[in-house]
Write a protein that holds these residues in place. Structure first.
Motif, PDB file in Angstrom:
ATOM      1  N   SER A 348     -14.115 -23.201  40.628  1.00  0.00           N
ATOM      2  CA  SER A 348     -14.522 -22.798  41.973  1.00  0.00           C
ATOM      3  C   SER A 348     -13.659 -21.615  42.388  1.00  0.00           C
ATOM      4  O   SER A 348     -12.465 -21.771  42.657  1.00  0.00           O
ATOM      5  CB  SER A 348     -14.351 -23.957  42.955  1.00  0.00           C
ATOM      6  N   ASN A 366      -9.663 -25.380  43.446  1.00  0.00           N
ATOM      7  CA  ASN A 366      -9.644 -26.847  43.330  1.00  0.00           C
ATOM      8  C   ASN A 366      -8.570 -27.338  42.373  1.00  0.00           C
ATOM      9  O   ASN A 366      -7.865 -28.310  42.655  1.00  0.00           O
ATOM     10  CB  ASN A 366     -11.013 -27.356  42.878  1.00  0.00           C
ATOM     11  N   SER A 367      -8.432 -26.675  41.234  1.00  0.00           N
ATOM     12  CA  SER A 367      -7.491 -27.150  40.211  1.00  0.00           C
ATOM     13  C   SER A 367      -6.216 -26.323  40.157  1.00  0.00           C
ATOM     14  O   SER A 367      -5.336 -26.617  39.344  1.00  0.00           O
ATOM     15  CB  SER A 367      -8.167 -27.120  38.836  1.00  0.00           C
ATOM     16  N   LYS A 388      -1.711 -24.447  45.793  1.00  0.00           N
ATOM     17  CA  LYS A 388      -3.105 -24.058  45.922  1.00  0.00           C
ATOM     18  C   LYS A 388      -3.188 -22.578  46.268  1.00  0.00           C
ATOM     19  O   LYS A 388      -2.747 -22.153  47.335  1.00  0.00           O
ATOM     20  CB  LYS A 388      -3.787 -24.889  47.013  1.00  0.00           C
TER      21      LYS A 388
END
Length: 555
Positions: A348, A366-367, A388
């Motif tokens: 994403s 997301n990851s 993030k």
């Protein structure tokens, strides 16, 4: 009889008896033809004299045959010869013309060259006069700029002096209050000291007395005052001075700039020199323009992504542009806005950066993974970040700056993705998207001052590659500034999307607001978000609500 035949000269135009001669044309003329010669526009300025006073041609003798006069012109050898040379072996099969014919053609050529020389002479004279006039204008321009700089410097000095005088005035006022407080405290101490001195004398007298009754009846006059062994005076707190430091970069920006353009002729052709000269002239004496900034919209069109979102724009070389139209799908468009393929992703994407080798770095929100999309279409994960990520930008030294909005941090990473430094001197609240100026290498960071959403107000923070603060931009005075994305073109101009005002701000490379990007009614922006510029000077702007992309070409 022979003498009479010798002087029987005929007019060159009507075969009448010639009385006059035109020295310039070397033509014998009768009285009637002489008047006509004098009234003609082409010959009225020629000198006409009596035939006997004509300028007789100088006769020259042949160098090979000294007794012979040169009478014929050899076209082949391009030289004058005598009649004996004409019949010689050296000039066999050569082309010859008479002196009169050759002279007539030569005079015509010389006359044409003379007329061109006169015109050129006049033009050069006018150019010199015009240059002197322009020199005065240039001197006036430089004098005016110098005067403006001096006035601006005086204004800065006055403002600095005003601040200095205000600080000194406040310091003197506080000092006066402190001195008054100290004098009052001193007066109080002196009064207490006088009362204590009376008590001391009374005690000494009673202690020396032998009168028992007097000792028993003795009562101190200041018994209501508490006697202490130590008295601490009330001293006022002195102020302290903290130097604010001198921000040389900001001070230089406040003083203003003077743009210089050098004219170089070395190694240039005549046409190139003329072109540079015209460009230099336009630099010194610009033609009137309707706008102060030469950033005019030429053409525009709308790209329909045929999807619900257009969350990211990545401009590549050769007019190609990737648009993230869905959470895990990139769509490729050419410079005309035609779709030419797509790429499904396993991440994403929140932001991306194009490397010097042409690959695309993708941030997976997301990851926390950092992925690379190679030119051959392969996608792989190369690093996992500890926080993030939100935005990424490649810097001029092949390092990368990454923003972490929720953590309120910005880090600079090397090629091995080891953190080199943190930009911790900028006072950032929620750093989002960022970009680097291609000219002065300044880094621009969108910093949201509330939550970090599109609609929230914010500012544009400018810093160096080492994280040193330069300035901030919060939009024109009186307006709400809701920046979302920022980019820079090859000339250093800065473009910022303003979500709430439906505009794109254009700043100079020094961070000065110049204007808004011109858009007509057909291409009016609606909640602009992401922005990027390709190598053909096309500005690609995505809209949050419509998922459309507006493309505007400018110069």
């Amino acid at each position: 009889m022979a003498e009479s035949h010798q002087w029987a000269v005929l007019c060159s135009k009507c075969n009448s008896s010639a009385v006059y001669n035109c020295n310039k044309c070397d033509l014998p003329l009768c009285p009637l033809c002489k008047d006509e010669h004098n009234t003609s526009e082409d010959t009225k300025h020629h000198g006409i004299v009596n035939y006997s006073d004509r300028q007789k041609p100088i006769t020259r003798h042949c160098t090979k045959h000294p007794d012979n006069i040169l009478k014929v012109w050899c076209e082949t050898c391009d030289g004058a010869v005598c009649m004996e040379c004409v019949t010689s072996v050296l000039h066999r099969k050569h082309d010859f013309v008479s002196f009169d014919e050759k002279l007539s053609r030569k005079r015509q050529a010389l006359q044409s060259a003379y007329e061109k020389t006169v015109v050129f002479y006049s033009e050069m004279q006018n150019s010199i006069t015009d240059l002197e006039s322009k020199k005065e204008t240039v001197e006036e321009s430089f004098n005016r700029i110098e005067s403006d700089m001096n006035m601006h410097a005086d204004h800065l000095h006055r403002e600095v002096n005003k601040i200095h005088e205000d600080r000194i005035k406040k310091l003197k006022h506080h000092r006066q209050r402190c001195l008054l407080s100290l004098n009052s405290e001193r007066k109080t101490l002196e009064e207490k000291h006088q009362r204590n001195e009376i008590d001391k004398t009374d005690y000494e007298n009673i202690l020396r007395s032998n009168d028992v009754v007097a000792i028993l009846e003795f009562k101190p006059s200041n018994m209501e005052h508490e006697i202490t062994t130590h008295y601490e005076p009330l001293l006022p707190k002195c102020p302290s001075f903290h130097e604010g430091g001198v921000n040389v970069i900001q001070l230089d920006s406040m003083f203003g700039r003077v743009s210089f353009e050098e004219t170089k002729y070395a190694g240039k052709s005549k046409s190139d020199r003329q072109k540079v000269s015209e460009e230099s002239y336009e630099t010194i004496f610009p033609r009137p323009r309707s706008n102060t900034m030469p950033n005019l919209r030429i053409e525009s069109y709308t790209v329909n992504t045929e999807c619900n979102t257009a969350s990211l724009i990545i401009c590549m070389g050769h007019g190609q542009t990737w648009i993230a139209v869905q959470e895990r799908y990139l769509k490729l468009f050419d410079k005309e806005g035609n779709s030419s393929g797509g790429k499904h992703l396993k991440c994403s994407v929140s932001d991306a950066a194009v490397t010097s080798s042409g690959d695309i770095l993708l941030l997976d929100r997301n990851s926390n993974n950092l992925c690379i999309l190679a030119r051959n279409g392969s996608l792989s994960t190369i690093f996992t970040l500890s926080m993030k990520p939100y935005g990424i930008c490649q810097l001029s030294d092949d390092t990368f700056a990454v923003t972490f909005r929720d953590a309120r941090k910005v880090f600079k990473y090397g090629k091995s993705w080891i953190p080199l430094m943190e930009f911790n001197k900028l006072g950032l609240k929620r750093p989002c998207n960022l970009a680097q100026n291609k000219v002065n290498k300044h880094i621009y960071i969108i910093d949201k001052t509330v939550l970090g959403n599109y609609k929230d107000p914010g500012r544009l923070v400018t810093c160096t590659e080492n994280g040193e603060f330069i300035r901030e931009y919060t939009g024109p005075r009186g307006s709400t500034f809701t920046p979302v994305d920022v980019c820079s073109d090859e000339y250093g101009k800065v473009f910022i999307t303003d979500y709430s005002s439906n505009r794109v701000h254009i700043l100079s490379k020094d961070g000065v607001f110049k204007r808004y990007l011109e858009v007509n009614e057909r291409d009016a922006l609606e909640n602009p978000c992401r922005i990027d510029i390709n190598d053909s000077m096309y500005v690609w702007i995505s809209e949050k609500e419509t998922a459309k992309v507006k493309v505007i070409r400018y110069t």
